[in-house]
Design an enzyme around this catalytic site. Structure first.
Site, PDB file in Angstrom:
ATOM      1  N   GLN A 131       0.807  -1.212   0.000  1.00 21.58           N
ATOM      2  CA  GLN A 131       0.000   0.000   0.000  1.00 21.58           C
ATOM      3  C   GLN A 131       0.844   1.269   0.000  1.00 21.58           C
ATOM      4  OE1 GLN A 131      -2.841  -0.232   3.247  1.00 21.58           O
ATOM      5  NE2 GLN A 131      -3.485  -2.292   2.667  1.00 21.58           N
ATOM      6  N   HIS A 173      -1.293   0.357   5.540  1.00 22.69           N
ATOM      7  CA  HIS A 173      -1.888   1.371   6.432  1.00 22.69           C
ATOM      8  C   HIS A 173      -0.940   2.521   6.736  1.00 22.69           C
ATOM      9  CE1 HIS A 173      -5.178  -1.543   8.126  1.00 22.69           C
ATOM     10  NE2 HIS A 173      -5.106  -1.557   6.801  1.00 22.69           N
ATOM     11  N   GLU A 210     -15.573   4.270   8.699  1.00 22.79           N
ATOM     12  CA  GLU A 210     -16.089   5.379   9.492  1.00 22.79           C
ATOM     13  C   GLU A 210     -15.844   6.735   8.850  1.00 22.79           C
ATOM     14  OE1 GLU A 210     -15.046   3.337  13.860  1.00 22.79           O
ATOM     15  OE2 GLU A 210     -14.116   5.244  13.277  1.00 22.79           O
ATOM     16  N   TYR A 266     -10.622   7.832  19.490  1.00 19.95           N
ATOM     17  CA  TYR A 266     -11.642   7.289  18.591  1.00 19.95           C
ATOM     18  C   TYR A 266     -11.731   5.766  18.638  1.00 19.95           C
ATOM     19  CZ  TYR A 266     -12.551  11.987  17.118  1.00 19.95           C
ATOM     20  OH  TYR A 266     -12.927  13.319  17.130  1.00 19.95           O
ATOM     21  N   TYR A 285      -9.933  -9.647  10.950  1.00 17.14           N
ATOM     22  CA  TYR A 285      -9.935 -10.672   9.914  1.00 17.14           C
ATOM     23  C   TYR A 285      -9.467 -12.003  10.499  1.00 17.14           C
ATOM     24  CZ  TYR A 285     -10.582  -6.954   6.493  1.00 17.14           C
ATOM     25  OH  TYR A 285     -11.077  -5.887   5.787  1.00 17.14           O
TER      26      TYR A 285
END
Length: 391
Positions: free
Chosen positions: A99, A164, A256, A266, A277
């Site tokens: 990513q 991420h 979200e 949060y 997962y």
């Protein structure tokens, strides 16, 4: 602003890419103006503008031209009509595995005077990999370049893995600060670690110095942290009232949209409306949902099944006046453009239009039309699309 949601069954608009599921039926046109697409009941027309190699983000220059980042590490200067693309040199070495890649690109609030361009990218460094914030001065001519490039801030710590990173950038309305998102790097617990910047929204000066929430600093947090308990934050923007909105990918469910407030937790990975997962190395696959912890800040909008959100804007243009003040999000796995209805500090689900391809980025053009970037997948083409009011 409220607009009655369209039933997906009637929203038959398809904007496919070479990586999309029906590419063979509708290849990328050579003359975009002759291949605009719309459908009965869909409030916009889609016109392909240009092709890119796995694009990630874009921003507009004052004259209507664009800067577009490509995952592998290339920054492109693009004419307003999309017909001319020129490589911009000066980007540091990028680790684009997984990513990772060259990520966000945003202009300094006084770009017209100082020509500064801010961008984020993933790199290899001590301890593994991480996301960095940098800036350079745009120099044009026959060979456009970013000069005097400086890395202003690096995530803490660098860790192993390719996921991420996050890396989204938003300038504050005061023109003196910027907000920078750091994902939790698929490591879960750093999102709650006060010393780490991972899994956090950060506030920095324009020179990259920490300027986080004073209350968190008093509790021993890294001095850049503004809010924490986040997962993979791929969109952040201010609305016209100065509210800061953020979206992030949940785990198995629980995407979200959050209203970001200073010092708030949060919840991730303590709570989520999704679950871990099955292949993740955690003892309990079930995460308690938000309602079990009223002491933690809850999302404003939530999706299960997921939309895989990527890119976020708060719309302020006049081309679609019925949507002024609303949030637009690109959908990856959902292959959709998503609208969130915003009223003050409240938000609810609006429309979800199928686009036939993974949407990595959404931006507002100077004329108020919407611009999208198809994700394109790993190393494959992704189109830039212009959305104008339906004829």
């Amino acid at each position: 602003m409220r607009l009655a949601p369209l039933a997906l069954a009637t929203a038959t608009l398809i904007a496919c890419s070479d990586a999309g599921p029906i590419a063979a039926q509708n290849a990328t046109p050579t003359n975009a103006a002759e291949n605009s697409t719309d459908a009965a009941g869909v409030p916009f027309t889609v016109t392909p503008v240009a092709d890119f190699d796995a694009p990630w983000a874009m921003t507009f220059l004052p004259d209507g031209r664009m800067l577009v980042t490509e995952k592998a590490g290339q920054l492109m200067l693009v004419s307003a009509d999309g017909q001319t693309k020129t490589s911009v040199s000066g980007i540091p070495a990028v680790d684009s595995a997984g990513q990772g890649g060259l990520m966000d690109v945003v202009l300094h609030p006084q770009f017209a005077q100082n020509r500064m361009v801010y961008f984020s990218f993933s790199e290899t460094g001590p301890g593994g990999k991480g996301v960095a914030l940098a800036r350079g001065v745009m120099q044009e001519g026959e060979a456009p370049a970013l000069q005097n490039v400086q890395v202003l801030f690096r995530a803490t710590p660098y860790v192993e893995g390719n996921g991420h990173y996050s890396g989204r950038i938003a300038f504050a309305p005061d023109g003196q600060h910027l907000f920078f998102t750091n994902g939790e790097r698929q490591k879960f617990t750093p999102a709650q670690d006060p010393k780490a910047t991972l899994g956090k929204v950060l506030r920095l000066t324009l020179d990259g110095q920490p300027a986080g929430d004073p209350g968190l600093r008093e509790k021993g947090f890294h001095p850049a942290v503004w809010s924490y308990g986040h997962r993979n934050l791929l969109g952040i923007a201010f609305d016209g009232a100065g509210n800061l909105w953020e979206q992030e990918m949940g785990p198995k469910g629980g995407d979200e949209v959050n209203l970001i407030l200073p010092g708030r937790n949060y919840g991730y990975p303590l709570v989520s409306d999704g679950d871990h997962y099955d292949n993740e190395p955690v003892a309990d696959k079930n995460i308690p949902n938000h309602d079990t912890r009223p002491d933690l800040e809850k999302y404003k909008v939530n999706w299960t099944p997921v939309i895989s959100p990527a890119g976020l804007i708060v719309y302020s243009g006049s081309a679609f006046p019925q949507w002024k003040g609303d949030i637009f999000i690109g959908g990856l796995s959902s292959q959709a453009l998503i609208r969130v209805d915003v009223n003050g500090t409240k938000a609810t689900k609006g429309d979800q239009w199928p686009m036939g391809a993974r949407i990595r980025e959404v931006e507002q053009a100077p004329d108020g039309t919407l611009m999208l970037l198809e994700d394109g997948g790993r190393g494959s083409q992704g189109r830039m699309l212009r959305l104008t009011p339906a004829r």
